[in-house]
Design a protein around this motif. Sequence first.
Motif, PDB file in Angstrom:
ATOM      1  N   VAL A 439       0.823  -1.211   0.000  1.00  0.00           N
ATOM      2  CA  VAL A 439       0.000   0.000   0.000  1.00  0.00           C
ATOM      3  C   VAL A 439       0.862   1.268   0.000  1.00  0.00           C
ATOM      4  CG1 VAL A 439      -1.639   1.302   1.418  1.00  0.00           C
ATOM      5  CG2 VAL A 439      -2.001  -1.132   1.003  1.00  0.00           C
ATOM      6  N   HIS A 440       2.011   1.218   0.744  1.00  0.00           N
ATOM      7  CA  HIS A 440       2.811   2.445   0.830  1.00  0.00           C
ATOM      8  C   HIS A 440       3.561   2.743  -0.463  1.00  0.00           C
ATOM      9  CE1 HIS A 440       5.800  -0.620   2.205  1.00  0.00           C
ATOM     10  NE2 HIS A 440       6.592   0.101   1.451  1.00  0.00           N
ATOM     11  N   LYS A 441       3.561   1.811  -1.430  1.00  0.00           N
ATOM     12  CA  LYS A 441       4.232   2.069  -2.708  1.00  0.00           C
ATOM     13  C   LYS A 441       3.285   2.679  -3.737  1.00  0.00           C
ATOM     14  CE  LYS A 441       7.794  -1.390  -2.048  1.00  0.00           C
ATOM     15  NZ  LYS A 441       8.345  -2.703  -2.407  1.00  0.00           N
ATOM     16  N   ARG A 442       2.017   2.925  -3.334  1.00  0.00           N
ATOM     17  CA  ARG A 442       1.066   3.479  -4.306  1.00  0.00           C
ATOM     18  C   ARG A 442       1.381   4.955  -4.561  1.00  0.00           C
ATOM     19  NH1 ARG A 442      -1.146   4.138   0.713  1.00  0.00           N
ATOM     20  NH2 ARG A 442      -2.456   5.952   1.067  1.00  0.00           N
ATOM     21  N   PRO A 443       1.198   5.412  -5.822  1.00  0.00           N
ATOM     22  CA  PRO A 443       1.313   6.860  -6.050  1.00  0.00           C
ATOM     23  C   PRO A 443       0.208   7.562  -5.274  1.00  0.00           C
ATOM     24  CG  PRO A 443       1.256   5.658  -8.135  1.00  0.00           C
ATOM     25  CD  PRO A 443       0.902   4.675  -7.063  1.00  0.00           C
ATOM     26  N   ARG A 444       0.533   8.726  -4.736  1.00  0.00           N
ATOM     27  CA  ARG A 444      -0.523   9.512  -4.071  1.00  0.00           C
ATOM     28  C   ARG A 444      -1.216  10.403  -5.087  1.00  0.00           C
ATOM     29  NH1 ARG A 444      -0.358   8.328   1.850  1.00  0.00           N
ATOM     30  NH2 ARG A 444       1.324   6.814   1.871  1.00  0.00           N
ATOM     31  N   LYS A 445      -0.488  10.714  -6.189  1.00  0.00           N
ATOM     32  CA  LYS A 445      -1.082  11.529  -7.258  1.00  0.00           C
ATOM     33  C   LYS A 445      -0.688  10.934  -8.605  1.00  0.00           C
ATOM     34  CE  LYS A 445      -1.130  15.979  -4.897  1.00  0.00           C
ATOM     35  NZ  LYS A 445       0.010  16.457  -4.110  1.00  0.00           N
ATOM     36  N   VAL A 446      -1.588  11.063  -9.588  1.00  0.00           N
ATOM     37  CA  VAL A 446      -1.267  10.633 -10.958  1.00  0.00           C
ATOM     38  C   VAL A 446      -1.548  11.809 -11.892  1.00  0.00           C
ATOM     39  CG1 VAL A 446      -1.789   9.008 -12.811  1.00  0.00           C
ATOM     40  CG2 VAL A 446      -1.910   8.240 -10.427  1.00  0.00           C
ATOM     41  N   ARG A 447      -0.573  12.110 -12.761  1.00  0.00           N
ATOM     42  CA  ARG A 447      -0.758  13.169 -13.762  1.00  0.00           C
ATOM     43  C   ARG A 447      -0.740  12.514 -15.146  1.00  0.00           C
ATOM     44  NH1 ARG A 447      -2.558  15.216 -10.361  1.00  0.00           N
ATOM     45  NH2 ARG A 447      -1.914  16.940  -9.060  1.00  0.00           N
ATOM     46  N   PHE A 448      -1.710  12.884 -15.983  1.00  0.00           N
ATOM     47  CA  PHE A 448      -1.807  12.286 -17.314  1.00  0.00           C
ATOM     48  C   PHE A 448      -1.168  13.225 -18.334  1.00  0.00           C
ATOM     49  CE2 PHE A 448      -5.019  10.300 -14.750  1.00  0.00           C
ATOM     50  CZ  PHE A 448      -4.913   8.965 -15.108  1.00  0.00           C
ATOM     51  N   LEU A 449      -0.255  12.675 -19.150  1.00  0.00           N
ATOM     52  CA  LEU A 449       0.449  13.478 -20.161  1.00  0.00           C
ATOM     53  C   LEU A 449       0.180  12.888 -21.549  1.00  0.00           C
ATOM     54  CD1 LEU A 449       4.011  13.826 -18.531  1.00  0.00           C
ATOM     55  CD2 LEU A 449       2.111  15.456 -18.385  1.00  0.00           C
ATOM     56  N   GLU A 450       0.382  13.722 -22.576  1.00  0.00           N
ATOM     57  CA  GLU A 450       0.276  13.235 -23.968  1.00  0.00           C
ATOM     58  C   GLU A 450       1.476  12.363 -24.310  1.00  0.00           C
ATOM     59  OE1 GLU A 450      -2.176  13.860 -26.283  1.00  0.00           O
ATOM     60  OE2 GLU A 450      -3.292  14.657 -24.562  1.00  0.00           O
ATOM     61  N   ALA A 451       2.641  12.753 -23.756  1.00  0.00           N
ATOM     62  CA  ALA A 451       3.871  11.989 -24.000  1.00  0.00           C
ATOM     63  C   ALA A 451       4.847  12.348 -22.886  1.00  0.00           C
ATOM     64  CB  ALA A 451       4.471  12.368 -25.350  1.00  0.00           C
ATOM     65  N   LEU A 452       5.779  11.445 -22.587  1.00  0.00           N
ATOM     66  CA  LEU A 452       6.818  11.772 -21.604  1.00  0.00           C
ATOM     67  C   LEU A 452       7.894  12.596 -22.306  1.00  0.00           C
ATOM     68  CD1 LEU A 452       7.482   8.452 -19.620  1.00  0.00           C
ATOM     69  CD2 LEU A 452       5.949  10.348 -19.039  1.00  0.00           C
ATOM     70  N   PRO A 453       8.465  13.595 -21.610  1.00  0.00           N
ATOM     71  CA  PRO A 453       9.591  14.313 -22.229  1.00  0.00           C
ATOM     72  C   PRO A 453      10.784  13.362 -22.403  1.00  0.00           C
ATOM     73  CG  PRO A 453       9.246  15.023 -19.947  1.00  0.00           C
ATOM     74  CD  PRO A 453       8.133  14.073 -20.270  1.00  0.00           C
ATOM     75  N   ARG A 454      11.391  13.381 -23.572  1.00  0.00           N
ATOM     76  CA  ARG A 454      12.522  12.480 -23.850  1.00  0.00           C
ATOM     77  C   ARG A 454      13.672  13.270 -24.458  1.00  0.00           C
ATOM     78  NH1 ARG A 454      11.178   7.058 -23.513  1.00  0.00           N
ATOM     79  NH2 ARG A 454       8.960   6.721 -23.223  1.00  0.00           N
ATOM     80  N   ASN A 455      14.880  12.745 -24.323  1.00  0.00           N
ATOM     81  CA  ASN A 455      16.027  13.380 -24.976  1.00  0.00           C
ATOM     82  C   ASN A 455      16.185  12.815 -26.390  1.00  0.00           C
ATOM     83  OD1 ASN A 455      17.224  10.909 -24.713  1.00  0.00           O
ATOM     84  ND2 ASN A 455      18.690  11.521 -23.127  1.00  0.00           N
ATOM     85  N   ALA A 456      17.232  13.282 -27.085  1.00  0.00           N
ATOM     86  CA  ALA A 456      17.410  12.877 -28.481  1.00  0.00           C
ATOM     87  C   ALA A 456      17.589  11.365 -28.618  1.00  0.00           C
ATOM     88  CB  ALA A 456      18.614  13.607 -29.067  1.00  0.00           C
ATOM     89  N   MET A 457      18.068  10.728 -27.557  1.00  0.00           N
ATOM     90  CA  MET A 457      18.264   9.278 -27.593  1.00  0.00           C
ATOM     91  C   MET A 457      16.959   8.525 -27.279  1.00  0.00           C
ATOM     92  SD  MET A 457      21.475   9.255 -28.125  1.00  0.00           S
ATOM     93  CE  MET A 457      21.976   7.574 -27.793  1.00  0.00           C
ATOM     94  N   GLY A 458      15.896   9.287 -26.941  1.00  0.00           N
ATOM     95  CA  GLY A 458      14.616   8.647 -26.617  1.00  0.00           C
ATOM     96  C   GLY A 458      14.465   8.290 -25.158  1.00  0.00           C
ATOM     97  N   LYS A 459      15.437   8.712 -24.312  1.00  0.00           N
ATOM     98  CA  LYS A 459      15.382   8.364 -22.895  1.00  0.00           C
ATOM     99  C   LYS A 459      14.483   9.365 -22.152  1.00  0.00           C
ATOM    100  CE  LYS A 459      18.710   7.137 -19.286  1.00  0.00           C
ATOM    101  NZ  LYS A 459      18.362   8.044 -18.227  1.00  0.00           N
ATOM    102  N   PRO A 460      13.551   8.884 -21.303  1.00  0.00           N
ATOM    103  CA  PRO A 460      12.695   9.825 -20.581  1.00  0.00           C
ATOM    104  C   PRO A 460      13.520  10.775 -19.721  1.00  0.00           C
ATOM    105  CG  PRO A 460      11.894   7.576 -20.315  1.00  0.00           C
ATOM    106  CD  PRO A 460      13.232   7.486 -20.992  1.00  0.00           C
ATOM    107  N   GLN A 461      13.125  12.039 -19.690  1.00  0.00           N
ATOM    108  CA  GLN A 461      13.839  13.071 -18.936  1.00  0.00           C
ATOM    109  C   GLN A 461      12.970  13.514 -17.761  1.00  0.00           C
ATOM    110  OE1 GLN A 461      17.200  14.419 -20.051  1.00  0.00           O
ATOM    111  NE2 GLN A 461      16.788  12.288 -20.588  1.00  0.00           N
ATOM    112  N   LYS A 462      13.208  12.934 -16.603  1.00  0.00           N
ATOM    113  CA  LYS A 462      12.329  13.259 -15.471  1.00  0.00           C
ATOM    114  C   LYS A 462      12.454  14.721 -15.068  1.00  0.00           C
ATOM    115  CE  LYS A 462      11.764   8.627 -13.728  1.00  0.00           C
ATOM    116  NZ  LYS A 462      11.771   7.684 -12.600  1.00  0.00           N
ATOM    117  N   LYS A 463      13.641  15.296 -15.319  1.00  0.00           N
ATOM    118  CA  LYS A 463      13.832  16.704 -14.943  1.00  0.00           C
ATOM    119  C   LYS A 463      12.913  17.632 -15.743  1.00  0.00           C
ATOM    120  CE  LYS A 463      18.503  16.481 -14.711  1.00  0.00           C
ATOM    121  NZ  LYS A 463      19.401  16.140 -15.447  1.00  0.00           N
ATOM    122  N   LEU A 464      12.474  17.186 -16.905  1.00  0.00           N
ATOM    123  CA  LEU A 464      11.643  18.031 -17.763  1.00  0.00           C
ATOM    124  C   LEU A 464      10.145  17.781 -17.566  1.00  0.00           C
ATOM    125  CD1 LEU A 464      13.725  17.880 -21.087  1.00  0.00           C
ATOM    126  CD2 LEU A 464      13.803  19.574 -19.239  1.00  0.00           C
TER     127      LEU A 464
END
Length: 468
Positions: A439-464
């Motif tokens: 139970v403690h591993k559940r997200p407390r909030k969920v945000r829906f996006l059109e796409a995850l921000p990625r760098n030129a290599m296609g790696k998700p960029q959490k900072k963005l």
Amino acid sequence: MAAPLLSSLTEPGGDRPDALAVAGRPCSREDLLGAAGAVAARIAGAPVVAVRATASLETVTAVTGALLAGVPVVPVPPDSGPAERDHILRDSGAALLLTGAGEDEAAGEGPGGSGVETVPVDVRERVAWSEPEAEPDSTAFILYTSGTTGAPKGALISRRAVAADLDALAEAWAWTPEDTLVHGLPLFHVHGLVLGVLGALRVGSRLVHTGRPTPEAYAAAGGSLYFGVPTVWGRVVREESAARALSGARLLVSGSAPLPAPVFHAMERLTGQRPVERYGMTETLITVSARADGERRPGYVGTPLAGIATRVVAEPGADIGELQISGPTLFDGYLNRPEATSGSFTEDGWFRTGDIAAIEEDGAHRIVGRASTDMIKSGGYRIGAGEVENALLDHPAVREAAVVGAPHEDLGQEIVAYVVADGVGERELIDFVAERLSVHKRPRKVRFLEALPRNAMGKPQKKLLPPL
Ligand code: MCA
Ligand code: AMP
């Protein structure tokens, strides 16, 4: 050379009918030893045993019994869903699962489950167990803990490491049989189980486990030594009368996550004493602490315990860097994961904590943060972003997922999930994770996006990722 792990429990003397009380049920040390002897007699010879680690006398009995028999213990969080529980049982090779009587159904272990036999623990049974203790180098616990990616890994903790850590803590905190230890922490991690149960049994102090770590229960327990994670202490100081009721205690100890300075100061104002902060990890046990007779400074976790060496490895010119540890409390590696094990040590044999720290000239340690943002601490629980992302990706409607820890006043960090998904709502995804993992591993909030921000290599960029 430390005395064997259970030596003080098996020596007579200093007993009382309420030597321990767990969630309101008292028990003497003699009765615990008799009931644990019955567990030991049942499971002796098993390679490893899992324990459904509810906050109960059954769990304390089961763990003590397994340690008497020399069988390594795998605590299973009682609210873990099938994905997490099956992983822990399969990966550890546990063929037996100790549970409280009548809990078999709740444990979800029926025929066709993980092929694990459920063994009920009855605290009324008595067997005089007289076999010698297992070797100090043998495994006491296999503790499942999250990395930044993938499923949790089993950290192998020896009896020697536990004994060394408890003795060093007893020395630093002047912890004696005269103390009454109070806490209400979960019994499947180092904090609540190793320090909070075995510590009391080894030192010979009374133990009051409050079932849940609520301010009211802490106030009512009348202890001399209290353990809590910062979330618990934050809640205590928000209930001023509960906090004031702790003024008679000898030591209020905080650990498992950073204690915010405002909570530190509120504790001092309401209880008349500064909290003792200490730092540790599943893999190293507790290694650094403020001392009962030493300075307690907000933002600092004290100095290394006896026998522990620490160093900060910083870039040239920097005074903060990765904290590395060596000493007798270190784990023996991750079960069946030699690469992960060797990757967690430096070439010269120091354990890499992944925590960024500074050591002042007077030796005081300050934990600045984690090297990886994919390791989240929420309510004192360690949660790997990758494990939660994988659970979300198991939902048929989720195409992409990125999980982060966002600052949170009560929990320190809260789990926030960014997902790309169709036709599914926030509540359904939160419950989906809560039911598959713990139970403690559940997200407390969920945000829906059109796409995850990625760098030129296609790696998700959490900072963005967009702010909340
Ligand atoms: C809510 N609940 C749900 C859901 N949402 N159940 C199922 N599905 C859902 N979607 C229910 C829960 O079952 C529970 O019910 C209730 O909500 C509260 O859950 P939660 O919100 O998660 O609890 P909390 O109030 O946020 O918990 C705060 C806490 C807890 C009590 C401080 O975080 C805690 O015990 N932390 C301690 C962690 C710890 O010991 N870490 C040590 C790691 P109900 O109330 O009915 O049960 S060892 C370590 O770090 C090292 C070595 C060290 O240094 O110590
Ligand atoms: P775990 O393996 O669950 O025991 O989590 C270990 C991590 O908890 C450490 O690597 C730290 O990041 C964090 N931690 C434990 N104690 C403290 C503390 N007193 N202050 C800051 N962080 C802490």
